[in-house]
Design an enzyme around this catalytic site. Sequence first.
Site, PDB file in Angstrom:
ATOM      1  N   GLY A 171       0.509  -0.901  -0.214  1.00  0.00           N
ATOM      2  CA  GLY A 171       0.090  -0.254   0.032  1.00  0.00           C
ATOM      3  C   GLY A 171       0.573   1.210   0.029  1.00  0.00           C
ATOM      4  N   SER A 172       2.062   1.435   0.675  1.00  0.00           N
ATOM      5  CA  SER A 172       2.916   2.110   0.942  1.00  0.00           C
ATOM      6  C   SER A 172       3.594   2.380  -0.513  1.00  0.00           C
ATOM      7  CB  SER A 172       3.833   2.599   1.436  1.00  0.00           C
ATOM      8  OG  SER A 172       3.539   2.206   2.933  1.00  0.00           O
ATOM      9  N   ASP A 195      -7.212   0.414   4.072  1.00  0.00           N
ATOM     10  CA  ASP A 195      -7.932   0.668   4.766  1.00  0.00           C
ATOM     11  C   ASP A 195      -9.488  -0.001   4.358  1.00  0.00           C
ATOM     12  OD1 ASP A 195      -5.384   0.565   6.569  1.00  0.00           O
ATOM     13  OD2 ASP A 195      -5.882   2.369   7.572  1.00  0.00           O
ATOM     14  N   SER A 234      -3.861  -1.481   0.481  1.00  0.00           N
ATOM     15  CA  SER A 234      -2.994  -1.988   0.865  1.00  0.00           C
ATOM     16  C   SER A 234      -3.216  -3.895   0.888  1.00  0.00           C
ATOM     17  CB  SER A 234      -2.315  -2.168   2.235  1.00  0.00           C
ATOM     18  OG  SER A 234      -1.824  -2.746   2.982  1.00  0.00           O
ATOM     19  N   HIS A 257      -5.138  -6.304   6.085  1.00  0.00           N
ATOM     20  CA  HIS A 257      -6.040  -5.062   5.185  1.00  0.00           C
ATOM     21  C   HIS A 257      -7.217  -6.255   5.029  1.00  0.00           C
ATOM     22  CE1 HIS A 257      -3.684  -1.831   5.828  1.00  0.00           C
ATOM     23  NE2 HIS A 257      -2.919  -2.749   5.737  1.00  0.00           N
ATOM     24  N   ASN A 291      10.903  -0.006  -9.210  1.00  0.00           N
ATOM     25  CA  ASN A 291      10.409  -1.351  -9.514  1.00  0.00           C
ATOM     26  C   ASN A 291       9.680  -1.344  -8.218  1.00  0.00           C
ATOM     27  OD1 ASN A 291       9.563  -3.562 -10.440  1.00  0.00           O
ATOM     28  ND2 ASN A 291      11.401  -4.458 -10.572  1.00  0.00           N
TER      29      ASN A 291
HETATM   30  C1  LIG Z   1      -4.074   4.169   5.146  1.00  0.00           C
HETATM   31  C2  LIG Z   1      -2.545   3.391   5.456  1.00  0.00           C
HETATM   32  N1  LIG Z   1      -2.404   3.070   4.416  1.00  0.00           N
HETATM   33  C3  LIG Z   1      -1.515   3.148   3.804  1.00  0.00           C
HETATM   34  C4  LIG Z   1      -0.328   1.991   4.235  1.00  0.00           C
HETATM   35  C5  LIG Z   1       0.524   1.445   3.971  1.00  0.00           C
HETATM   36  O1  LIG Z   1       0.276   0.152   3.595  1.00  0.00           O
HETATM   37  P1  LIG Z   1       1.118  -1.128   3.513  1.00  0.00           P
HETATM   38  O2  LIG Z   1       1.144  -1.616   4.940  1.00  0.00           O
HETATM   39  O3  LIG Z   1       0.888  -2.176   2.488  1.00  0.00           O
HETATM   40  O4  LIG Z   1       2.420  -0.694   2.811  1.00  0.00           O
HETATM   41  C6  LIG Z   1      -1.354   1.365   5.397  1.00  0.00           C
HETATM   42  C7  LIG Z   1      -1.472   0.266   6.636  1.00  0.00           C
HETATM   43  O5  LIG Z   1      -1.709  -0.307   6.824  1.00  0.00           O
HETATM   44  C8  LIG Z   1      -2.204   2.510   6.284  1.00  0.00           C
HETATM   45  O6  LIG Z   1      -3.446   1.959   7.377  1.00  0.00           O
END
Ligand SMILES: Cc1ncc(COP(=O)(O)O)c(C=O)c1O
Length: 510
Positions: free
Chosen positions: A110-111, A220, A266, A271, A340
């Site tokens: 998600g990041s 989320d 994510s 999730h 990437n």
């Molecule tokens: C609102 C939100 N954005 C982004 C992320 C990041 O997701 P990831 O852990 O897959 O990088 C999270 C992670 O819980 C999140 O709660």
Amino acid sequence: MLSRRFGGLLEPLCRVSTLPDLKAQILSLTREYARQAHGAHRPAADPDRTPWQSGSPIPYAGRVFTEDEVEAAVSATLDFWLTLGSEGAAMERELAAFLGVRHSLLVNSGSSANLVAIAALTSPKLPKERRIQPGDEVITVAAGFPTTVAPIVQVGAVPVFIDADPITGNARCDQLELAYSPGKTKAVMMAHALGNPFDLSATLAFCRQYNLWLVEDNCDALGCSYSMPRQLAESLGFTQNSPGLDEGLDRVVRWTGTWGDLSTQSFYPPHHLTMGEGGAVNIVSDQKLKVIAESFRDWGRDCWCPSGVDNTCNKRFGWQLGELPEGYDHKYTYSHLGYNLKPLDPQAAIGRVQLRRLPEFIEARKQNWETLRRGLAAHEDVLEFALPTHATAWHPEQGFSWDSSGCRTICSWFGFKIAVKPDAPFSRTDLAQELDRNLIGNRMLFGGNLLRQPAFVQLRHDNAQALRVVGDMVGSDEIMASTLFLGTYPGLTSAMLAVEVEAIQAFICQ
Ligand SMILES: Cc1ncc(COP(=O)(O)O)c(C=O)c1O
């Protein structure tokens, strides 16, 4: 011992001759193994779920799967394509079809999805006045997860923080106007907190007024929906419901993640669905954004061939871009400073099975929230519970009552948010410690007021212009001081939920 346990399944393995037969045998054994090994991870409602033992931990979230996911992972691993391939392409199509968006691009988290989404908006392929350039501003919210905001800084833009509302956990959209800076503000990027949609009608009206991008961090909130009167929706450019949603002719209802220009998911285990690590960028309607986002995901290249394919554009040696010689290989032509960030194909194979479970998972999250809300309803004197955006109250019989905006939210809850009221005889930390003593998984609303996190304090210390704050952050501070959340994930059985309610009741009434 092994062959006895698998009831003789191993023996025919030695006799099979063709590869498909061999694979089928391996997958059959895989299913049997998964059935025996992972019964505790089946959905709570599955009759084959290993019963939860009283006194065992109650996680706030986790993987929920059966032998289907394990088989899909092993099958894709045996095929050994590894990098994003046919499973990835299928999952991208299926996720886009579920949401009713133009494209979904898989990424490895998600990041990464947030990074690709905001990076896409810096592309020189966009109109000059809309492109995010260094020093331009992106409005976001102070309370939440850090990687909703970090990518804004990472692409050289300035995050402008508005406050959050302690009841919904979402941005105070009445502050959007205050945060606007003519000529500098280019986008709004914020999350639907804990599976509660933010005020999309106010945010979209603001974005339309100033011609701003909207990036919904939907990490989320997969399966949340938001509806508004048809006339209002049409004035904001929406005429269609999302697939499978309908609230009658007078309203438009769509999934969150389909109202902005781009949105992100994510697929990390807590999730709404999981691929282990993973995520997605959803491109709601603009094909150009798809090409750009894909370029940032895939090394920054100009070419859009899937891996293993060479000449999708039919003019691989017919381009002249930048200062490259005429006919330089399009596959090695880079129009962005990219990354990437692709996941692996076996991850996508798991995700595809999870996607088929999504409607059942969404329903379970709603039911679990409702069970906790009813179970704890007698404690409103000391505990404050979340309300969906636009709801004004929750009643045990009638459900939610709504404000006069005509807009409604249906939450696919990521968590059950509880705030400890200021005059309660215990603190949020006391409650969290009690939950810990009872092995009940609980979490803070992620980073709380992010501005108080060391990374953001340092950012401001290093360069006072690196971020901007609108007003005081009382709501975000309150969230940080008084809030925690319990799980709502589809692995929670009614026995687990009952133990949670009893433990909190016993703590309050002691
Ligand atoms: C609102 C939100 N954005 C982004 C992320 C990041 O997701 P990831 O852990 O897959 O990088 C999270 C992670 O819980 C999140 O709660």
